[in-house]
Design an enzyme around this catalytic site. Structure first.
Site: not given
Ligand code: CA
Length: 386
Positions: A199, A225, A251, A301
C-alpha cells in the site's frame, strides 16, 4: 417510527508507539460513531471515516447540518433521506467530508432498518451469499526510526502469518529504492503461499509507481494499492495497462458518480470502496453494482472500529460471486493488526476476529439484526473526546 435524536461519539487514545504511512505520522487512534435514536425504542449505530481533526469537522456536519434535516422523519426511508441530504449539500461538496458524515448516518439507518425487521443487513437485502470470509491482516506501518525497519517489518510479517492470516499488507513510502528493499525483506520472511499486498497511500508519481510496480511483479506481490494520487485517473490507467501486478484503489473515491469515472477509465483491477466514506451502505450497493457492471472484483476498504468491521462483514456477505462458477474468487476482510481498542474492546458482543483467524484464517459473518454490533457504553465513556 420517527427519528428523535442524532448523536456523534468522537473517541480517541494515545497509541503505544507512533505509526505512519506515506503521508503522515500518527500517535493517536480515533473513531467517530453516529447514534440515531427513534420513538420506537430502537437505536442504530453508524461510523464515519476520518481521523483526528477530520472527525471534528464530520461531527459538526452530522450534528449541525444533517441532523436537523432528518429528525422527525421515518428512518426506514433511507434512500429518500440520502437523496434529500445529498441534493442539498451537492453545491458544497460532492466528495470528502459531507459524504463521510452522510455515510455514518446512512449506516445507522440501515442498522435501524435491520433491527426493525429482525434481519441482518445482508438478509434485509436478500443477499447473504456466504457465511464466512478470509481475513487479511494489515500491519507493517512505517516508523519514524528508519534504521532496522527491514528487520522490524520482516518480524511483523512473520508474526501476522503465525497469527493465522493467509494474506497480509504492508506500507511503503520511503522512496523507490528503499521501498523495494522493504518489500523484498517482507517477501523473504513470508511463506510462498502467503499473499502479500503493498500500500503506497498515493505516495508516488506515475514514473516512480511504474518502477516500484515492476519490482512488485518480480516479487509476486498480489496487489499494488493506491500507487498514485486518486485524482490521477490517467496515471492509474497507464499503470494498469503496463503492469502485471493487480492495481487496487478507490478508498478515496466517493459516490456512484466518482466511481463511474474510475471504472469507465479502467483504472483499477481490484476496487476498494470505503463504506464509511463514500456515502454509506445505500451508496456502497450502487458502487458494488457499478463494479459488477464492469466485472471488477471488490475487496472492501476497512478502517475504524468494530462498527465498521461489522458493517463491512454484512457487505462482504452481500457480494454476488463475480462472474460465478464452482470456485469463484472470494472477497477478503481487511483487518488492522496494530493496536486498536475500538476493534477489540468496543463491542458488547465480540466479533472474535483474531480467535477465528487463528483457527481457520477466516471469520464468520454475524447474522444478528442490523450489523450486529452494540457499542459498550462504558467503552464509549472511557474514550470520549467531547
Ligand atoms: Ca490503503
Amino acid at each position: 417510527m420517527k427519528i428523535t435524536a442524532v448523536r456523534s461519539h468522537r473517541l480517541g487514545y494515545d497509541l503505544p508507539e507512533t505509526l505512519g504511512y506515506s503521508q503522515q505520522w500518527y500517535a493517536r487512534r480515533s473513531a467517530h460513531l453516529v447514534e440515531i435514536e427513534t420513538d420506537a425504542g430502537l437505536t442504530g449505530w453508524g461510523e464515519c471515516f476520518g481521523p483526528g481533526a477530520v472527525a471534528v469537522g464530520n461531527q459538526t456536519i452530522v450534528e449541525q447540518v444533517i441532523a436537523p434535516l432528518i429528525i422527525g422523519r421515518d428512518p426506514v426511508q433511507r434512500e429518500v433521506l440520502w437523496h434529500e441530504v445529498y441534493n442539498l449539500l451537492r453545491d458544497h461538496g460532492q466528495k470528502g467530508m459531507p459524504l463521510q458524515a452522510l455515510s455514518g448516518v446512512d449506516i445507522a439507518l440501515w442498522d435501524l432498518a435491520g433491527k426493525a425487521a429482525g434481519l441482518s443487513i445482508a438478509r434485509l437485502m436478500g443477499a447473504r451469499y456466504r457465511d464466512s470470509v478470509p481475513v487479511y491482516g494489515y500491519g507493517m506501518m512505517l516508523r519514524p526510526d528508519r534504521t532496522r525497519l527491514e528487520a522490524r517489518f520482516a518480524g511483523e510479517a512473520a508474526a501476522i502469518e503465525a497469527a493465522g492470516f493467509r494474506a497480509t499488507k504492508m506500507k511503503v513510502g520511503l522512496g523507490v529504492a528503499e521501498d523495494i528493499r522493504l518489500v523484498e525483506a517482507v517477501r523473504r520472511a513470508l511463506k510462498d503461499e502467503t499473499r502479500l499486498m503493498v500500500d503506497a497511500n498515493h505516495g508516488y508519481h506515475v514514473t516512480q509507481a511504474m518502477a516500484v510496480g515492476r519490482a512488485l511483479e518480480d516479487l509476486g506481490v498480489y496487489w499494488f494499492e493506491e500507487p498514485v494520487a486518486p485524482e490521477d485517473l490517467e496515471g492509474y490507467a497507464e499503470l494498469r495497462r503496463s503492469l502485471k501486478v493487480n492495481i487496487a484503489g478507490g478508498e478515496a473515491e466517493f459516490t456512484r458518480w466518482g466511481w463511474r469515472r474510475l471504472l469507465e477509465g479502467r483504472c483499477v483491477s481490484i476496487a476498494q470502496p470505503e463504506v464509511c466514506g463514500l456515502g454509506g451502505i445505500s451508496e456502497f450497493m450502487k458502487v458494488l453494482t457499478l463494479c459488477q457492471t464492469h466485472f471488477i472484483p471488490v475487496i472492501n476498504h476497512v478502517w475504524g472500529s468494530a462498527v465498521s468491521i461489522a458493517t463491512n462483514l454484512q457487505l462482504l456477505a452481500a457480494q454476488p460471486p463475480l462472474p460465478g462458477g464452482l470456485f469463484p474468487d472470494e472477497p477478503m476482510l481487511e483487518f488492522d493488526t496494530t493496536h486498536n481498542a475500538f476493534m477489540s474492546d468496543l463491542s458488547l458482543e465480540s466479533l472474535q476476529v483474531r480467535e477465528q483467524v487463528a483457527a481457520t484464517g477466516r471469520v464468520t459473518i454475524p447474522d444478528r439484526p442490523g450489523h450486529g454490533v452494540e457499542p459498550n457504553p462504558d467503552v464509549l465513556a472511557k474514550y470520549r473526546l467531547h
